[in-house]
Design a protein around this motif. Structure first.
Motif, short mmCIF file in Angstrom:
data_model
loop_
_atom_site.label_atom_id
_atom_site.label_comp_id
_atom_site.label_asym_id
_atom_site.label_seq_id
_atom_site.Cartn_x
_atom_site.Cartn_y
_atom_site.Cartn_z
N GLN A 12 42.22 39.38 18.99
CA GLN A 12 43.63 39.35 19.38
C GLN A 12 43.93 40.53 20.31
O GLN A 12 43.54 41.67 20.02
CB GLN A 12 44.50 39.44 18.12
CG GLN A 12 45.97 39.28 18.40
CD GLN A 12 46.84 39.78 17.25
OE1 GLN A 12 46.33 40.16 16.19
NE2 GLN A 12 48.14 39.80 17.46
N ASN A 207 41.31 41.98 15.14
CA ASN A 207 40.87 40.73 14.54
C ASN A 207 39.42 40.42 14.86
O ASN A 207 39.03 39.26 14.97
CB ASN A 207 41.72 39.57 15.07
CG ASN A 207 42.42 38.90 13.93
OD1 ASN A 207 41.85 38.80 12.85
ND2 ASN A 207 43.64 38.45 14.16
N GLY A 228 41.21 38.57 25.77
CA GLY A 228 41.00 38.53 24.33
C GLY A 228 39.55 38.37 23.91
O GLY A 228 39.26 37.70 22.92
N ASN A 452 52.12 39.92 12.02
CA ASN A 452 52.04 39.40 13.38
C ASN A 452 53.29 38.66 13.79
O ASN A 452 53.69 37.70 13.16
CB ASN A 452 50.85 38.47 13.52
CG ASN A 452 49.58 39.27 13.59
OD1 ASN A 452 49.52 40.28 14.28
ND2 ASN A 452 48.58 38.85 12.85
#
Ligand code: PEP
Ligand code: MG
Length: 518
Positions: A12, A207, A228, A452
């Protein structure tokens, strides 16, 4: 790099950009991590332990000194107990002899001792002692880590920092080093380490399966935080492609057109950012995060130092407003090694409640602000408010200090609205203050019970809460600011403008993307 296989992992994006370099694992969460050392490293490890003990003693004594005029007797007692532990020769002997015998790192040995101690104890008094022991060991390990980081500082290589969680002080302290990017597992977009990374333009991807990374043979890592992904052990072709891309990165041209009735302010978290502000077309500083501003000092600076800094910032802005938020400490903002051990309530002692319990810290800061307000452009913002009474108590402190120091000029006071409870009573809060400031990072986290913020759309509950706050400000003809990270997402920005928000405080990094319509 050819002996290693290229692998791509997804994650992420927390802070955009591209960075590449040598990976460095810096585990801040499990700092007592198991870690074998080599025979030839034993003496070096023992010497690091001794240095870390000396440094830890110095730090505790310094904190004690800074509290000496204070009435924080519980803190005082805790610090004394910690000094006793650290001066106990039996502990030092045990650690050094076990490093030699078991050939494990200091972190691992301290972790083992702590675990063994906890297993043995049943009595609640000794359970408390275990907490102190854990705290002292944590301090020693952090200092060992910083000795290790010192070694890193001397490295001329570009480095990628990898940790299961990057803590704010990591993000801050390694700023001066040659760090190209961060990779972590559990940081969220709103985590303070992510906020610092964005404000310092350090690419950051979270993540990511750190355990998997640990088991790979790593030579070089590319962090592509525009797309990402991270590329482990890039091939020569990939490496060259990214090298060209990094060279081609030019300052993005403004691409968000906004109407003239929208005002842009800056969120500021460090002195370095203040220096970048000079040329920016902003209306002022909408949020000065003072708890981050002094992070490098390790302890909260004196009233005099704070006064000088606030005055310098206020004068740089000429007559534009400077909204100084009082220290937002406690909860997940455990900076300066200050934690309140009198409460087991994690949220209960953050922001304004921490300040009301630590009067010296509060009064020093207010006095510094009042004295620095020579241009009359400073505003005080109260963090993490939940009750009206908290605002009244802070205002009483301000009146008291104005009287004590013969400063009779008016200073405007605002309240953060970042706890859902505060949003729901914003119609009452507005009567006590001169302005409100919505903190969407915390408001969304505690409304949605999630770290989030949904990337796709604003949750209906947040829309309702924001509408309420906009209405109470309009009805009472008082200004409303919005200072969370949400604005970085232009989709949300337009929605917020439609909801009636017109004063936005934005991370400096994002300011260049905005342009006023003709
Ligand atoms: C917020 O909560 O949105 C905010 C601006 O405060 P901080 O991120 O500093 O907690
Ligand atoms: Mg907040």
């Amino acid at each position: 790099m050819n002996d290693f296989q290229q692998i791509i992992l997804k994650g992420q994006i927390l802070s955009r950009g591209i960075g590449y370099g040598k990976p460095i694992f810096l585990d801040s969460v499990n700092i007592f991590e198991e870690n074998k050392i080599l025979e030839k490293e034993i003496e070096e490890e023992i010497s690091k332990f001794k240095k870390a003990v000396v440094e830890s003693k110095k730090q505790i004594t310094q904190i004690k000194k800074s509290l000496s005029k204070d009435k924080l007797s519980i803190t005082f007692d805790i610090l004394n107990t910690q000094l006793e532990i650290i001066n106990d020769p039996l502990i030092s002997e045990e650690v050094t002899s076990r490093i030699k015998k078991e050939k494990k790192s200091i972190e691992a040995i301290l972790g083992d001792i702590l675990l063994e101690y906890k297993k043995k104890i049943k009595d609640p008094f000794f359970r408390e002692k275990a907490l102190d022991l854990a705290d002292v060991f944590k301090r020693i390990t952090t200092n060992v880590k910083s000795i290790k980081v010192d070694v890193l500082k001397k490295s001329s290589f570009k480095s990628i920092i990898i940790s299961s969680e990057i803590i704010p002080s990591d993000a801050f302290e390694i700023d001066s080093m040659n760090i190209s990017a961060f990779i972590s597992f559990s940081n969220s977009y709103e985590s303070h380490a992510a906020i610092i990374a964005r404000s310092k333009n350090i690419p950051f991807i979270s993540n990511v399966n750190i355990e998997k990374l640990k088991n790979l043979n790593l030579s070089e890592v590319i962090v592509d935080a525009d797309n990402g992904k991270i590329v482990v052990n890039p091939t020569i072709q990939t490496h060259e492609k990214y090298q060209v891309e990094v060279k081609n990165i030019v300052l993005k041209k403004p691409n968000i057109k906004i109407n003239k009735n929208i005002s842009l302010y800056a969120n500021v978290s460090s002195m370095a950012e203040i220096h970048q502000l000079v040329e920016k077309r902003i209306k002022g500083i909408g949020l000065l995060r003072t708890e981050l501003l002094f992070l490098e000092n390790k302890t909260i600076p004196s009233e005099q130092i704070q006064y000088e800094i606030y005055k310098e910032i206020a004068s740089k802005l000429d007559d534009r407003p400077l909204i100084i938020r009082l220290f937002d400490l406690g909860g997940d903002k455990t900076f300066f090694n200050i934690t309140d051990k009198t409460t087991s309530d994690f949220f209960g002692c953050r922001g304004v409640r921490f300040l009301l319990k630590n009067k010296k810290i509060l009064e020093d800061q207010i006095t510094a602000i009042l004295k620095a307000n020579v241009n009359q452009n400073i505003y005080i913002l109260i963090p993490f408010v939940k009750d009206i009474e908290e605002i009244r108590l802070i205002k009483n402190s301000i009146y008291k200090l104005q009287k004590e120091h013969n400063i009779f000029s008016d200073i405007k006071v605002g309240s953060m609205i970042e706890i859902p409870a505060a949003a729901l009573i914003s119609d009452e809060i507005i009567k006590e203050v001169d302005f409100l400031s919505i903190g969407t990072n915390d408001l969304s986290r505690y409304t949605l019970a999630s770290q989030n913020l949904s990337a796709t759309q604003l949750h209906q509950s947040l829309i309702k809460l924001i509408k309420m706050i906009v209405t109470v400000c309009k009805e009472n003809k008082k200004p409303l600011f919005l200072c969370g990270e949400i604005i970085a997402n232009t989709k949300f920005l337009n929605q917020l403008i439609e909801l009636g928000v017109s004063n936005f405080s934005i991370a400096i990094k994002h300011l260049d993307a905005f342009e006023y319509k003709d």
